[in-house]
Write an enzyme that holds these catalytic residues in place. Structure first.
Site, PDB file in Angstrom:
ATOM      1  N   ASP A  64      35.840  46.882  41.759  1.00 47.13           N
ATOM      2  CA  ASP A  64      35.114  46.016  40.838  1.00 47.13           C
ATOM      3  C   ASP A  64      35.896  46.034  39.533  1.00 47.13           C
ATOM      4  O   ASP A  64      36.723  46.911  39.304  1.00 47.13           O
ATOM      5  CB  ASP A  64      33.712  46.604  40.631  1.00 47.13           C
ATOM      6  CG  ASP A  64      32.961  46.015  39.477  1.00 47.13           C
ATOM      7  OD1 ASP A  64      32.511  46.782  38.598  1.00 47.13           O
ATOM      8  OD2 ASP A  64      32.866  44.779  39.403  1.00 47.13           O
ATOM      9  N   ASP A  69      34.568  44.738  35.788  1.00 45.34           N
ATOM     10  CA  ASP A  69      33.812  45.073  34.584  1.00 45.34           C
ATOM     11  C   ASP A  69      33.015  46.356  34.758  1.00 45.34           C
ATOM     12  O   ASP A  69      32.182  46.460  35.639  1.00 45.34           O
ATOM     13  CB  ASP A  69      32.876  43.929  34.204  1.00 45.34           C
ATOM     14  CG  ASP A  69      33.651  42.706  33.735  1.00 45.34           C
ATOM     15  OD1 ASP A  69      33.474  41.622  34.336  1.00 45.34           O
ATOM     16  OD2 ASP A  69      34.453  42.851  32.805  1.00 45.34           O
ATOM     17  N   GLU A 122      25.190  32.813  34.430  1.00 45.93           N
ATOM     18  CA  GLU A 122      23.834  33.050  34.944  1.00 45.93           C
ATOM     19  C   GLU A 122      22.996  33.805  33.901  1.00 45.93           C
ATOM     20  O   GLU A 122      21.808  33.532  33.730  1.00 45.93           O
ATOM     21  CB  GLU A 122      23.918  33.850  36.250  1.00 45.93           C
ATOM     22  CG  GLU A 122      24.558  33.097  37.419  1.00 45.93           C
ATOM     23  CD  GLU A 122      26.084  33.053  37.377  1.00 45.93           C
ATOM     24  OE1 GLU A 122      26.678  32.448  38.293  1.00 45.93           O
ATOM     25  OE2 GLU A 122      26.683  33.581  36.416  1.00 45.93           O
ATOM     26  N   LYS A 179      32.920  32.003  24.786  1.00 46.19           N
ATOM     27  CA  LYS A 179      32.849  33.455  24.999  1.00 46.19           C
ATOM     28  C   LYS A 179      34.075  33.954  25.770  1.00 46.19           C
ATOM     29  O   LYS A 179      34.700  34.941  25.397  1.00 46.19           O
ATOM     30  CB  LYS A 179      31.556  33.772  25.765  1.00 46.19           C
ATOM     31  CG  LYS A 179      31.438  35.214  26.212  1.00 46.19           C
ATOM     32  CD  LYS A 179      31.668  35.333  27.701  1.00 46.19           C
ATOM     33  CE  LYS A 179      31.829  36.769  28.049  1.00 46.19           C
ATOM     34  NZ  LYS A 179      32.239  37.023  29.425  1.00 46.19           N
ATOM     35  N   THR A 215      32.661  39.775  39.682  1.00 46.02           N
ATOM     36  CA  THR A 215      31.821  38.637  39.319  1.00 46.02           C
ATOM     37  C   THR A 215      32.516  37.776  38.268  1.00 46.02           C
ATOM     38  O   THR A 215      32.202  36.601  38.104  1.00 46.02           O
ATOM     39  CB  THR A 215      30.511  39.186  38.708  1.00 46.02           C
ATOM     40  OG1 THR A 215      29.882  40.024  39.655  1.00 46.02           O
ATOM     41  CG2 THR A 215      29.593  38.090  38.267  1.00 46.02           C
ATOM     42  N   THR A 216      33.483  38.369  37.569  1.00 44.52           N
ATOM     43  CA  THR A 216      34.037  37.664  36.414  1.00 44.52           C
ATOM     44  C   THR A 216      35.105  36.659  36.801  1.00 44.52           C
ATOM     45  O   THR A 216      35.464  36.540  37.976  1.00 44.52           O
ATOM     46  CB  THR A 216      34.573  38.646  35.349  1.00 44.52           C
ATOM     47  OG1 THR A 216      34.748  37.949  34.110  1.00 44.52           O
ATOM     48  CG2 THR A 216      35.894  39.291  35.749  1.00 44.52           C
ATOM     49  N   SER A 217      35.643  35.966  35.796  1.00 44.84           N
ATOM     50  CA  SER A 217      36.537  34.849  36.062  1.00 44.84           C
ATOM     51  C   SER A 217      38.009  35.268  36.122  1.00 44.84           C
ATOM     52  O   SER A 217      38.397  36.283  35.539  1.00 44.84           O
ATOM     53  CB  SER A 217      36.342  33.788  34.980  1.00 44.84           C
ATOM     54  OG  SER A 217      36.054  34.397  33.755  1.00 44.84           O
ATOM     55  N   ASN A 222      39.886  36.405  32.947  1.00 45.90           N
ATOM     56  CA  ASN A 222      39.546  37.741  32.437  1.00 45.90           C
ATOM     57  C   ASN A 222      40.260  38.831  33.225  1.00 45.90           C
ATOM     58  O   ASN A 222      40.722  39.825  32.658  1.00 45.90           O
ATOM     59  CB  ASN A 222      38.030  37.950  32.498  1.00 45.90           C
ATOM     60  CG  ASN A 222      37.288  37.034  31.555  1.00 45.90           C
ATOM     61  OD1 ASN A 222      37.866  36.431  30.659  1.00 45.90           O
ATOM     62  ND2 ASN A 222      35.979  36.910  31.768  1.00 45.90           N
TER      63      ASN A 222
END
Ligand code: XBP
Ligand code: MG
Length: 235
Positions: free
Chosen positions: A8, A10, A53, A85, A123-125, A128
């Site tokens: 993972d 973050d 979300e 952001k 989950t992040t882009s 990032n």
């Protein structure tokens, strides 16, 4: 047989949620919104995986009497906020605002040296991930990972297992051949739902989460070596 480690991002590779929080608050100011998330509120909001979300959830929580007709405008606002952001976050990471957590780089290097494959399930882009790993590993970072699952190719967010299912398919390995690394209960549940054994490294934003079912819960990865992982994995 242990063949791959799936990380993972973050909260696991790096303690990034503090910077994500700073970036959200920056976006609210830029948009002229009188919103401000404190740490305690953000810890609650982290129960919602995914920045978009999370923003949509928050908008609805502060606008309980909204009308359906506003849906389009809300979507546009959330998209604008998330873009601002993400730009702030990416720039700060490229400036060195976050570093990898203790033990992460050493374990990755040892694993690759011992012929294990590495993968990312987040989950992040993509921007990032690239900003973090280009800064921490170098311009060839992508070559260190056989598979990368993220918001662009696994849009259904944790605790849904989609991102882990996609990464296992791209690796071509069974869940039983891999170990996942996570920091949150949403992440642990997503990995478990994909059949993965998971080592959890909590952080200040997730220390209170329920990590029942984890293979091991450790403060960080400094005490985690490949031989130790093989031992835990075989148990
Ligand atoms: C945790 C998340 C992310 C970040 C914000 O990601 O829920 O959404 O909080 O990033 P991970 P975005 O699965 O790596 O722990 O705004 O890019 O979604
Ligand atoms: Mg995480």
């Amino acid at each position: 047989m242990l063949k791959a480690l799936i990380f993972d991002v973050d909260g696991t590779l790096a303690d990034t949620e503090g910077l994500h929080l700073e970036a959200f608050n920056h976006a609210f100011r830029q948009e002229g919104l009188d919103w401000h998330w404190g740490v305690d509120e953000y810890i609650r909001l982290l129960d919602i995986s995914g920045g978009r979300e999370r923003l949509m959830h928050y908008w609805h929580s502060v606008n309980p009497d909204h009308k359906e007709v506003e849906a389009g405008a809300v979507k546009d606002l959330v998209a604008r906020l998330h873009e601002t952001k993400t730009a702030y976050y990416e720039n700060a990471v490229l400036q060195g605002a976050v570093t990898l957590r203790p033990g992460v780089l050493a374990l990755m290097s040892e694993a690759r040296a011992q012929g294990l494959q590495l993968a990312i399930a987040t989950t992040t882009s993509p921007v990032n991930i690239a900003a973090l790993l280009r800064t921490a590993i170098g311009p060839d970072w992508r070559g260190h990972f056989l598979a990368v699952g993220d918001a662009s190719n696994a849009p259904i967010k944790k605790p849904h297992p989609q991102v882990y299912m996609k990464v296992l398919a791209d690796l071509g390995f069974r869940a039983a051949d891999c170990v996942a690394f996570e920091d949150s209960s949403n992440g642990l549940r997503a990995a478990a739902a994909a059949g993965l054994k998971t080592v959890v490294t909590p952080n200040r934003f997730t220390a209170h989460h329920d990590f029942k079912g984890a293979l091991r819960t450790v403060a960080d990865l400094t005490q985690v070596s490949v031989p130790r992982l093989r031992e835990w994995h075989a148990q």
